[in-house]
Design a protein around this motif. Structure first.
Motif, short mmCIF file in Angstrom:
data_model
loop_
_atom_site.label_atom_id
_atom_site.label_comp_id
_atom_site.label_asym_id
_atom_site.label_seq_id
_atom_site.Cartn_x
_atom_site.Cartn_y
_atom_site.Cartn_z
N HIS A 1 7.50 7.12 7.37
CA HIS A 1 6.65 6.91 6.21
C HIS A 1 7.43 7.21 4.92
O HIS A 1 8.29 8.11 4.91
CB HIS A 1 5.43 7.84 6.24
N SER A 2 7.08 6.52 3.87
CA SER A 2 7.60 6.85 2.55
C SER A 2 6.55 6.50 1.50
O SER A 2 5.68 5.65 1.73
CB SER A 2 8.91 6.10 2.26
N ALA A 3 6.64 7.18 0.36
CA ALA A 3 5.71 6.93 -0.74
C ALA A 3 6.40 7.23 -2.06
O ALA A 3 7.21 8.16 -2.15
CB ALA A 3 4.46 7.79 -0.60
N TRP A 4 6.08 6.42 -3.06
CA TRP A 4 6.64 6.61 -4.40
C TRP A 4 5.53 6.43 -5.43
O TRP A 4 4.81 5.43 -5.41
CB TRP A 4 7.77 5.61 -4.66
N ALA A 5 5.40 7.41 -6.32
CA ALA A 5 4.41 7.34 -7.38
C ALA A 5 4.99 6.54 -8.54
O ALA A 5 5.87 7.01 -9.26
CB ALA A 5 4.01 8.74 -7.84
N ALA A 6 4.51 5.31 -8.71
CA ALA A 6 5.02 4.45 -9.78
C ALA A 6 4.48 4.87 -11.14
O ALA A 6 5.07 4.52 -12.17
CB ALA A 6 4.64 3.00 -9.49
N SER A 7 3.37 5.59 -11.15
CA SER A 7 2.81 6.13 -12.39
C SER A 7 2.07 7.41 -12.04
O SER A 7 2.17 7.91 -10.91
CB SER A 7 1.86 5.11 -13.03
N ASN A 8 1.34 7.95 -12.99
CA ASN A 8 0.61 9.19 -12.73
C ASN A 8 -0.65 8.98 -11.89
O ASN A 8 -1.30 9.96 -11.50
CB ASN A 8 0.23 9.87 -14.05
N HIS A 9 -0.98 7.71 -11.62
CA HIS A 9 -2.20 7.45 -10.84
C HIS A 9 -2.03 6.33 -9.81
O HIS A 9 -2.98 6.01 -9.10
CB HIS A 9 -3.37 7.09 -11.76
N PHE A 10 -0.84 5.74 -9.72
CA PHE A 10 -0.64 4.64 -8.79
C PHE A 10 0.62 4.89 -7.97
O PHE A 10 1.67 5.26 -8.51
CB PHE A 10 -0.51 3.30 -9.53
N ALA A 11 0.51 4.68 -6.65
CA ALA A 11 1.65 4.90 -5.75
C ALA A 11 1.80 3.73 -4.80
O ALA A 11 0.83 3.02 -4.49
CB ALA A 11 1.47 6.21 -4.97
N ILE A 12 3.02 3.56 -4.32
CA ILE A 12 3.35 2.54 -3.33
C ILE A 12 3.72 3.24 -2.02
O ILE A 12 4.45 4.23 -2.04
CB ILE A 12 4.52 1.66 -3.81
N ILE A 13 3.20 2.74 -0.91
CA ILE A 13 3.50 3.33 0.40
C ILE A 13 4.19 2.29 1.27
O ILE A 13 3.92 1.09 1.17
CB ILE A 13 2.24 3.87 1.10
N PHE A 14 5.07 2.77 2.14
CA PHE A 14 5.81 1.90 3.04
C PHE A 14 5.99 2.62 4.37
O PHE A 14 6.30 3.82 4.40
CB PHE A 14 7.18 1.54 2.45
N SER A 15 5.79 1.90 5.47
CA SER A 15 5.89 2.51 6.80
C SER A 15 6.53 1.55 7.78
O SER A 15 6.40 0.33 7.65
CB SER A 15 4.50 2.91 7.32
N GLU A 16 7.19 2.11 8.77
CA GLU A 16 7.71 1.37 9.91
C GLU A 16 7.35 2.12 11.18
O GLU A 16 7.38 3.36 11.20
CB GLU A 16 9.23 1.19 9.84
N SER A 17 7.02 1.39 12.23
CA SER A 17 6.67 2.04 13.49
C SER A 17 7.14 1.20 14.67
O SER A 17 7.19 -0.03 14.59
CB SER A 17 5.16 2.27 13.60
N ALA A 18 7.48 1.89 15.75
CA ALA A 18 7.87 1.24 17.00
C ALA A 18 7.18 1.98 18.13
O ALA A 18 7.24 3.21 18.22
CB ALA A 18 9.38 1.27 17.18
N ARG A 19 6.51 1.23 18.99
CA ARG A 19 5.73 1.81 20.09
C ARG A 19 6.15 1.20 21.42
O ARG A 19 6.30 -0.01 21.55
CB ARG A 19 4.23 1.55 19.87
N TRP A 20 6.36 2.08 22.41
CA TRP A 20 6.63 1.66 23.78
C TRP A 20 5.61 2.31 24.69
O TRP A 20 5.37 3.52 24.60
CB TRP A 20 8.04 2.06 24.22
N GLU A 21 5.01 1.52 25.58
CA GLU A 21 3.99 2.06 26.48
C GLU A 21 4.16 1.50 27.89
O GLU A 21 4.76 0.43 28.08
CB GLU A 21 2.59 1.70 25.98
N ARG A 22 3.62 2.24 28.83
CA ARG A 22 3.49 1.74 30.19
C ARG A 22 2.19 2.29 30.76
O ARG A 22 1.86 3.46 30.59
CB ARG A 22 4.66 2.19 31.07
N ASN A 23 1.44 1.44 31.42
CA ASN A 23 0.25 1.91 32.13
C ASN A 23 0.05 1.09 33.39
O ASN A 23 0.47 -0.06 33.49
CB ASN A 23 -1.00 1.87 31.24
N SER A 24 -0.60 1.71 34.36
CA SER A 24 -0.91 1.05 35.63
C SER A 24 -2.38 1.24 35.92
O SER A 24 -3.14 1.65 35.06
CB SER A 24 -0.04 1.64 36.76
N GLY A 25 -2.79 0.97 37.16
CA GLY A 25 -4.20 1.08 37.51
C GLY A 25 -4.76 2.46 37.30
O GLY A 25 -5.93 2.63 37.00
#
Length: 277
Positions: free
Chosen positions: A66-90
């Motif tokens: 995650h990252s965030a930057w306050a472009a002003s005193n009341h507005f911010a931009i957020i950016f995220s990246e995610s990677a998920r690996w799963e395994r499931n069976s019965g």
């Protein structure tokens, strides 16, 4: 009487051969703690989904930035990246006789922006409302045995998530922050490629993904703890995913994440500059 017994037996047999095909999992939400212009925050998390029926060989691993930057005193931009690996069976459900072994891979990039209140109004409490979109892909690999024959199936799609995320942040004392978020998400599935039969798509609740967006309500709570003289803070977040559609889709219902947070504020820069002088 015998016909009812037969119907019951058939239903139980069919249910016992069912493994859910998960098409959605709740994310670790980006809820930044920024207060004024040019504040920066970076965080990284390891997350899992809680599952009471998880056998030893199943896993659910998620890595998030995650990252965030306050472009002003009341507005911010957020950016995220995610990677998920799963395994499931019965054994991932109430039913333990399914021979399917499923592997998942999901990758997302999320960007958004929004409003945050100034600490001048209330130094201990902040109100936020962010919105944005995430873009990524979902891949399901299905390896199962039927009549002693191994079959390989797949279901791949592009996924777009549009969200709005109001949140309340409260810091009762120094080095401790608790947040409460209420995210609403619309999930859109496109460019679906699969070799499941039409009957299998219907059985696994996959046939209606392109009919309309799937909507979720995702409340989350997180706690951030700072330790004196350490440049990082520790954060834990828990969230649940509540399906709002009438039509059902298989989805993970919870997410728990553990991470570290590093922030860079103008106040810290001013202190560093004064120390040099």
């Amino acid at each position: 009487m015998r016909i009812f017994v037969l119907i019951f037996f058939v239903c139980v047999t069919l249910c016992a051969c069912y493994t859910p095909r998960y098409v959605y999992s709740p994310p670790t939400q980006n809820i930044p703690s920024v207060h004024k212009k040019n504040d920066l925050e970076f965080s990284s998390f390891y997350a899992v989904s809680v599952n009471a029926f998880k056998p030893k060989d199943n896993y659910n691993r998620v890595f998030v930035l995650h990252s965030a930057w306050a472009a002003s005193n009341h507005f911010a931009i957020i950016f995220s990246e995610s990677a998920r690996w799963e395994r499931n069976s019965g054994n991932d459900s109430y039913f333990s006789n399914d021979t399917s072994r499923l592997s998942y891979q999901q990758n997302y990039v999320e960007i958004g922006g929004g409003y945050f209140s100034s600490p001048k109004a209330n130094p201990k409490m902040q109100v936020q409302i962010f919105g944005g979109a995430a873009f990524g892909s979902s891949k399901i690999s299905d390896n199962y045995i039927s009549n002693n024959i191994t079959a390989n199936k797949y279901h791949n799609s592009y996924v777009t998530k549009i969200f709005i995320q109001p949140a309340l942040l409260y810091s009762p004392f120094k080095n401790f922050l608790t947040t409460l978020s209420s995210r609403f998400t619309a999930v859109i599935f496109t460019h679906i490629h699969s070799n499941y039969t039409a009957n299998e798509l219907d059985n696994y609740n996959l046939d209606s993904l392109t009919v309309s967006p799937v909507y979720f309500w995702e409340p989350a709570v997180s706690y951030t703890i700072g330790i004196k003289k350490l440049p990082i803070k520790f954060r834990i977040q828990g969230s649940i995913s509540v399906l709002l559609n009438r039509r059902f889709v298989e989805h993970r219902s919870s997410n728990v994440s553990f991470g570290i947070v590093s922030d860079f504020s103008q106040k810290k820069k001013a202190k560093a500059a004064s120390a040099k002088n």
